[in-house]
Scaffold this motif. Structure first.
Motif, PDB file in Angstrom:
ATOM      1  N   ALA A  43       6.990  13.099   2.394  1.00  0.00           N
ATOM      2  CA  ALA A  43       5.883  12.776   3.279  1.00  0.00           C
ATOM      3  C   ALA A  43       5.573  11.741   2.967  1.00  0.00           C
ATOM      4  CB  ALA A  43       4.310  13.525   2.591  1.00  0.00           C
ATOM      5  N   VAL A  44       6.020  11.007   2.508  1.00  0.00           N
ATOM      6  CA  VAL A  44       5.132   9.427   2.789  1.00  0.00           C
ATOM      7  C   VAL A  44       6.492   9.513   3.734  1.00  0.00           C
ATOM      8  CG1 VAL A  44       5.414   7.095   1.377  1.00  0.00           C
ATOM      9  CG2 VAL A  44       4.630   9.247   0.406  1.00  0.00           C
ATOM     10  N   TRP A  45       7.663   9.711   3.729  1.00  0.00           N
ATOM     11  CA  TRP A  45       9.129   8.784   3.689  1.00  0.00           C
ATOM     12  C   TRP A  45       8.667   9.308   5.740  1.00  0.00           C
ATOM     13  CZ3 TRP A  45      13.812   5.646   4.260  1.00  0.00           C
ATOM     14  CH2 TRP A  45      14.485   6.822   4.952  1.00  0.00           C
ATOM     15  N   GLY A  46       8.904  10.301   5.599  1.00  0.00           N
ATOM     16  CA  GLY A  46       8.259  11.187   7.014  1.00  0.00           C
ATOM     17  C   GLY A  46       7.296  10.964   7.834  1.00  0.00           C
ATOM     18  N   THR A 106      10.661   0.952  -6.599  1.00  0.00           N
ATOM     19  CA  THR A 106       9.843   1.304  -7.393  1.00  0.00           C
ATOM     20  C   THR A 106       9.903   1.052  -9.156  1.00  0.00           C
ATOM     21  OG1 THR A 106       9.741   3.343  -7.045  1.00  0.00           O
ATOM     22  CG2 THR A 106       8.898   2.193  -5.746  1.00  0.00           C
ATOM     23  N   PRO A 107       8.750   0.320  -9.704  1.00  0.00           N
ATOM     24  CA  PRO A 107       8.868  -0.217 -10.135  1.00  0.00           C
ATOM     25  C   PRO A 107       8.467   0.622 -12.008  1.00  0.00           C
ATOM     26  CG  PRO A 107       7.047  -0.841  -9.914  1.00  0.00           C
ATOM     27  CD  PRO A 107       7.077  -0.455  -8.808  1.00  0.00           C
ATOM     28  N   ARG A 108       9.404   1.935 -11.447  1.00  0.00           N
ATOM     29  CA  ARG A 108       9.025   2.986 -12.732  1.00  0.00           C
ATOM     30  C   ARG A 108      11.062   3.969 -12.765  1.00  0.00           C
ATOM     31  NH1 ARG A 108       4.552   6.354 -12.613  1.00  0.00           N
ATOM     32  NH2 ARG A 108       2.732   5.240 -12.499  1.00  0.00           N
ATOM     33  N   LYS A 109      10.430   4.323 -13.729  1.00  0.00           N
ATOM     34  CA  LYS A 109      12.333   5.318 -14.647  1.00  0.00           C
ATOM     35  C   LYS A 109      12.592   5.825 -12.971  1.00  0.00           C
ATOM     36  CE  LYS A 109      14.458   9.066 -17.714  1.00  0.00           C
ATOM     37  NZ  LYS A 109      14.205   9.496 -18.128  1.00  0.00           N
ATOM     38  N   ARG A 110      13.920   6.203 -13.124  1.00  0.00           N
ATOM     39  CA  ARG A 110      14.732   6.283 -12.028  1.00  0.00           C
ATOM     40  C   ARG A 110      14.419   8.018 -11.793  1.00  0.00           C
ATOM     41  NH1 ARG A 110      17.574   3.018  -8.680  1.00  0.00           N
ATOM     42  NH2 ARG A 110      17.836   0.446  -9.063  1.00  0.00           N
ATOM     43  N   VAL A 111      14.578   8.390 -10.576  1.00  0.00           N
ATOM     44  CA  VAL A 111      14.719   9.906 -11.124  1.00  0.00           C
ATOM     45  C   VAL A 111      16.186  10.437 -11.238  1.00  0.00           C
ATOM     46  CG1 VAL A 111      12.704  10.459  -9.460  1.00  0.00           C
ATOM     47  CG2 VAL A 111      14.157  10.462  -8.127  1.00  0.00           C
ATOM     48  N   THR A 112      16.897   9.463 -10.352  1.00  0.00           N
ATOM     49  CA  THR A 112      18.236   9.911 -10.059  1.00  0.00           C
ATOM     50  C   THR A 112      19.559   8.890 -10.882  1.00  0.00           C
ATOM     51  OG1 THR A 112      18.779   9.497  -7.539  1.00  0.00           O
ATOM     52  CG2 THR A 112      17.971  11.612  -7.901  1.00  0.00           C
ATOM     53  N   GLU A 113      20.502   8.707 -10.588  1.00  0.00           N
ATOM     54  CA  GLU A 113      21.484   7.805 -10.514  1.00  0.00           C
ATOM     55  C   GLU A 113      21.329   6.960  -8.997  1.00  0.00           C
ATOM     56  OE1 GLU A 113      22.138   6.856 -13.508  1.00  0.00           O
ATOM     57  OE2 GLU A 113      21.500   8.170 -13.949  1.00  0.00           O
ATOM     58  N   THR A 114      21.100   7.814  -7.718  1.00  0.00           N
ATOM     59  CA  THR A 114      21.861   6.583  -6.548  1.00  0.00           C
ATOM     60  C   THR A 114      20.529   5.822  -6.624  1.00  0.00           C
ATOM     61  OG1 THR A 114      20.861   9.088  -5.337  1.00  0.00           O
ATOM     62  CG2 THR A 114      20.527   6.931  -3.825  1.00  0.00           C
ATOM     63  N   THR A 115      21.307   4.552  -6.328  1.00  0.00           N
ATOM     64  CA  THR A 115      21.193   2.687  -6.600  1.00  0.00           C
ATOM     65  C   THR A 115      21.071   2.705  -4.569  1.00  0.00           C
ATOM     66  OG1 THR A 115      23.467   1.908  -6.148  1.00  0.00           O
ATOM     67  CG2 THR A 115      22.242   2.541  -8.245  1.00  0.00           C
ATOM     68  N   SER A 116      19.864   1.509  -5.001  1.00  0.00           N
ATOM     69  CA  SER A 116      20.206   0.676  -3.407  1.00  0.00           C
ATOM     70  C   SER A 116      21.095   0.161  -2.857  1.00  0.00           C
ATOM     71  CB  SER A 116      18.587   0.026  -3.593  1.00  0.00           C
ATOM     72  OG  SER A 116      17.239   0.858  -4.575  1.00  0.00           O
ATOM     73  N   ASP A 117      22.847  -0.032  -3.575  1.00  0.00           N
ATOM     74  CA  ASP A 117      23.738  -0.720  -3.028  1.00  0.00           C
ATOM     75  C   ASP A 117      23.249  -0.483  -1.932  1.00  0.00           C
ATOM     76  OD1 ASP A 117      25.362  -0.131  -6.004  1.00  0.00           O
ATOM     77  OD2 ASP A 117      23.834  -1.334  -5.241  1.00  0.00           O
ATOM     78  N   TRP A 118      23.310   1.308  -0.876  1.00  0.00           N
ATOM     79  CA  TRP A 118      23.221   1.240  -0.268  1.00  0.00           C
ATOM     80  C   TRP A 118      22.508   0.513   1.352  1.00  0.00           C
ATOM     81  CZ3 TRP A 118      18.810   2.392   2.879  1.00  0.00           C
ATOM     82  CH2 TRP A 118      17.923   2.295   2.253  1.00  0.00           C
ATOM     83  N   ARG A 157       0.981  -1.297  -0.464  1.00  0.00           N
ATOM     84  CA  ARG A 157       0.056   0.047   0.106  1.00  0.00           C
ATOM     85  C   ARG A 157       1.336   1.446   0.066  1.00  0.00           C
ATOM     86  NH1 ARG A 157      -4.702  -0.195   4.652  1.00  0.00           N
ATOM     87  NH2 ARG A 157      -5.374   1.849   3.195  1.00  0.00           N
ATOM     88  N   VAL A 158       1.891   1.146   0.840  1.00  0.00           N
ATOM     89  CA  VAL A 158       2.638   2.278   1.193  1.00  0.00           C
ATOM     90  C   VAL A 158       3.377   2.060  -0.280  1.00  0.00           C
ATOM     91  CG1 VAL A 158       4.816   3.540   1.585  1.00  0.00           C
ATOM     92  CG2 VAL A 158       3.399   2.194   3.308  1.00  0.00           C
ATOM     93  N   ARG A 159       3.847   1.380  -1.457  1.00  0.00           N
ATOM     94  CA  ARG A 159       4.741   1.632  -2.540  1.00  0.00           C
ATOM     95  C   ARG A 159       3.615   1.736  -3.877  1.00  0.00           C
ATOM     96  NH1 ARG A 159       8.878  -1.796  -4.607  1.00  0.00           N
ATOM     97  NH2 ARG A 159       8.044  -3.136  -2.345  1.00  0.00           N
ATOM     98  N   ASP A 160       2.293   1.853  -3.685  1.00  0.00           N
ATOM     99  CA  ASP A 160       1.194   2.391  -4.366  1.00  0.00           C
ATOM    100  C   ASP A 160       1.436   3.646  -4.085  1.00  0.00           C
ATOM    101  OD1 ASP A 160       0.262  -0.272  -5.372  1.00  0.00           O
ATOM    102  OD2 ASP A 160      -0.594  -0.273  -4.060  1.00  0.00           O
ATOM    103  N   LEU A 161       1.088   4.296  -3.060  1.00  0.00           N
ATOM    104  CA  LEU A 161       1.311   5.911  -2.633  1.00  0.00           C
ATOM    105  C   LEU A 161       2.283   6.702  -3.386  1.00  0.00           C
ATOM    106  CD1 LEU A 161       0.302   5.778   0.515  1.00  0.00           C
ATOM    107  CD2 LEU A 161      -1.355   6.496  -0.964  1.00  0.00           C
ATOM    108  N   ILE A 162       3.957   5.597  -3.258  1.00  0.00           N
ATOM    109  CA  ILE A 162       4.959   6.526  -3.713  1.00  0.00           C
ATOM    110  C   ILE A 162       5.129   6.102  -5.932  1.00  0.00           C
ATOM    111  CG2 ILE A 162       7.255   5.975  -4.097  1.00  0.00           C
ATOM    112  CD1 ILE A 162       7.204   5.365  -1.223  1.00  0.00           C
ATOM    113  N   ILE A 163       4.111   4.961  -5.310  1.00  0.00           N
ATOM    114  CA  ILE A 163       3.603   4.997  -7.508  1.00  0.00           C
ATOM    115  C   ILE A 163       3.501   6.334  -7.867  1.00  0.00           C
ATOM    116  CG2 ILE A 163       3.425   3.750  -9.436  1.00  0.00           C
ATOM    117  CD1 ILE A 163       4.474   0.864  -7.417  1.00  0.00           C
TER     118      ILE A 163
END
Length: 457
Positions: free
Chosen positions: A160-163, A441-453, A123-129
Motif C-alpha cells: 500500500a505504501v509502495w503503490g 529499514t532498521p528491522r529484521k529482514r522478512v526475506t533473504e532479498t537484499t538491496s543489491d539490486w 516520514r515514509v520510512r516511519d510508516l513502513i516501520i
C-alpha cells in the motif's frame, strides 16, 4: 491595443482570460455568455492558425478540419508578436468553468538528480516501520501486480505504501541510489527494471491500489480495508510536500478521506466491483486532472505531451521550435518500440505536431532527425542548460512515453525510452546524493532479498 515589437499576443490574452475567470461572478455566469466571452479572445497567427486559452488554463489550437486540440503555444517571439485577436465559434468543452483554472500542476521533474527531500523519505520510512510487521494473514497479497513485485512473506501494508508512492509520482523514474527506493529493497521479489543509474518503473493504476482495500472489505474484514486506505492517505500526506507528488497525492487524499469519514460509502461499489470508479467520482473538480490518466488515456497523453513541449522551452533560445523538437523526440521513442503506435496517437495531436512527427518517421534525412539521441546521448544543441531543466525534461519525456504506451497498448522498455535515457545521462554527474551503502529499514529482514539490486549493473 498596439502591435509593436514588444507585443506578445499569447501572454496578453492569457492574462486577460485569467483575470476574467478569476472574477467570483464567472462560475455564476450563464454558459453561453461565458462561451461568447472566450470566443472573442482567440488569437490568429500570421499563418492563419487560431489559438485559444481555455479550459484547464491551457492553450488550444484549431485544425483546418475544425477540430480544437490541446496544444502548447509557439515559443518564437516573432510569431507571438505577430498575432491578432479574432472571434471564432468554440465548443463548450474548451470554456473554463472556474475551478479548472485552480489546477495544481506540481512539477514535471523526475526523481533523478533532485532527490526526494529527507523529511519526506523519513516520514515514509516511519510508516513502513510501523506497518511492516503486521500479520500477513490479516493483510495478504492475494494477486495483482503487487504480488509480482514483492516477496511471498510481505504484507499488503508495504504494498500500500509502495503503490501510493508510485501512483502519486508524476513520472516514476528514480535515481538508483534514491533513498525512497532503497527502503523497499528488502521486500522485493526481484530487481526493479533499469540500469546502474536509473530505475524506469512502470506506473501503478488506481484500480490496483484500490484493490488492496477492496479485497479486505469483500473478504469480510472492513476494518483491515479501512486501515489500508488510511495508510494510503497518510503516505500521500507525507508525499505532498514534494511538488512532483503533490497533485496526485492531494487527489488521492480527497478520495480516501470521504471513505474514512463515512465507511459505508463504498458498500454498493464493492458489490459491483466499481470501487475505483466510485473513488474517482469523489475527486473534487480542481483535483480531477491529476487522475486524468484513469478516465481518458488520450487526454492524459495530450497533457503530458504539452508538459514536454514546455520542458523544451529552452531550445527556443537557439532558434528551434519546441513543438517540432517534442514531435521529433516522440517519434524517436515510438520508432524504438513500435511505429504501429502512430495509429493511436495521431488522432490526439494537432495538425502541426502530427505533420512534424510524420515527416520525422518517414524521412531518415529530415532535419528533425537531428534531434534524436545518438549513442545514448542527446545532440549537443538539445543539452539542457542546468540540472532542474534536465530533470523537468526527463520527467516529462518519461511521462509522455508511459502515456503513449498506455494509449497504444504497447509495453514500455525496461531500460527506459531512448530520449529519457539520454536525458538521464545529463544528470549522471549532477546528483544530490553520493552513492551510499545500501539503506534498509532498521528491522529484521522478512526475506533473504537484499538491496543489491539497486547497485548491480
Amino acid at each position: 491595443m498596439g502591435y509593436g515589437a514588444q507585443w506578445d499576443g499569447f501572454a496578453a490574452m492569457e492574462r486577460d482570460v485569467r483575470a476574467m475567470v478569476a472574477d467570483p461572478r464567472w462560475p455564476l455566469t450563464p454558459t453561453q455568455s461565458r462561451a461568447d466571452a472566450i470566443s472573442r479572445r482567440a488569437l490568429a497567427t500570421q499563418d492563419g492558425v487560431c489559438w485559444l486559452f481555455g479550459a484547464y488554463a491551457r492553450w488550444y489550437r484549431l485544425d483546418p478540419d475544425g477540430q480544437w486540440h490541446l496544444s502548447a503555444p509557439p515559443a518564437s517571439l516573432p510569431v507571438r508578436a505577430s498575432t491578432r485577436p479574432v472571434t471564432v465559434p468554440i465548443p463548450y468543452w474548451v470554456v473554463p468553468t472556474g475551478p479548472d483554472f485552480s489546477v495544481d500542476r506540481g512539477s514535471t521533474q523526475g526523481f533523478v538528480g533532485p532527490d526526494v527531500p529527507n523529511e519526506v523519505t523519513e516520514r515514509v520510512r516511519d510508516l513502513i516501520i510501523t506497518h511492516r510487521g503486521l500479520r500477513r494473514e490479516d493483510f495478504p497479497l492475494t494477486g495483482g501486480p503487487f504480488r509480482q513485485v514483492f516477496a511471498a512473506e510481505v504484507a499488503s501494508t508495504v504494498a500500500a505504501v509502495w503503490g501510493t508512492v508510485m501512483w502519486c509520482a508524476y513520472a516514476p523514474a528514480f535515481d538508483g541510489n534514491e533513498v525512497m527506493l532503497s527502503m523497499f529493497g528488502e521486500f522485493l521479489a526481484r530487481p526493479l527494471p533499469g540500469d546502474e543509474f536509473v530505475r524506469w518503473l512502470p506506473p501503478v493504476g488506481l484500480a490496483d491500489l484500490v484493490e488492496l482495500y477492496a479485497e479486505r472489505c469483500r473478504s469480510g474484514f472492513p476494518d483491515a480495508g479501512l486501515r489500508l486506505a488510511a495508510l494510503m492517505a497518510r503516505t500521500a500526506k507525507a508525499l505532498r510536500a514534494d511538488a512532483r507528488f503533490r497533485p496526485r497525492a492531494s487527489a488521492l487524499i480527497a478520495m480516501i478521506e470521504q471513505v474514512l469519514n463515512q465507511p459505508w460509502l463504498d458498500h454498493t461499489a464493492l458489490q459491483s466491483g466499481a470501487v475505483a470508479h466510485s473513488w474517482l467520482l469523489r475527486c473534487p473538480p480542481n483535483l480531477a486532472p491529476a487522475a486524468l490518466s484513469e478516465v481518458s488515456p488520450g487526454d492524459h497523453f495530450r497533457h503530458v505531451f504539452y508538459d514536454l513541449v514546455e520542458a523544451l522551452a529552452y531550445t527556443a533560445d537557439s532558434g528551434a521550435d519546441p513543438r517540432a523538437v517534442a514531435a521529433s523526440l516522440l517519434a524517436a521513442d515510438v520508432a524504438s518500440v513500435t511505429t504501429d503506435a502512430v495509429t493511436y496517437l495521431y488522432p490526439w495531436m494537432d495538425d502541426g505536431i502530427r505533420q512534424a512527427m510524420y515527416v520525422t518517421l518517414a524521412e531518415p534525412g529530415h532535419p528533425l532527425r537531428g534531434c534524436w539521441p545518438v549513442d545514448g546521448r542527446l545532440p549537443e544543441g538539445l543539452t539542457p542548460p542546468d540540472r532542474s531543466t534536465a530533470a523537468a525534461f526527463l520527467g516529462a519525456a518519461y511521462a509522455t512515453g508511459l502515456a503513449w504506451c498506455e494509449l497504444a497498448g504497447a509495453t514500455p522498455p525496461p531500460t527506459g525510452f531512448p530520449v529519457s535515457a539520454a536525458v538521464g545521462q545529463c544528470l549522471v554527474h549532477n546528483r544530490d546524493d553520493l552513492p551510499p551503502e545500501p539503506t534498509t529499514t532498521p528491522r529484521k529482514r522478512v526475506t533473504e532479498t537484499t538491496s543489491d539490486w539497486l547497485y548491480s549493473t
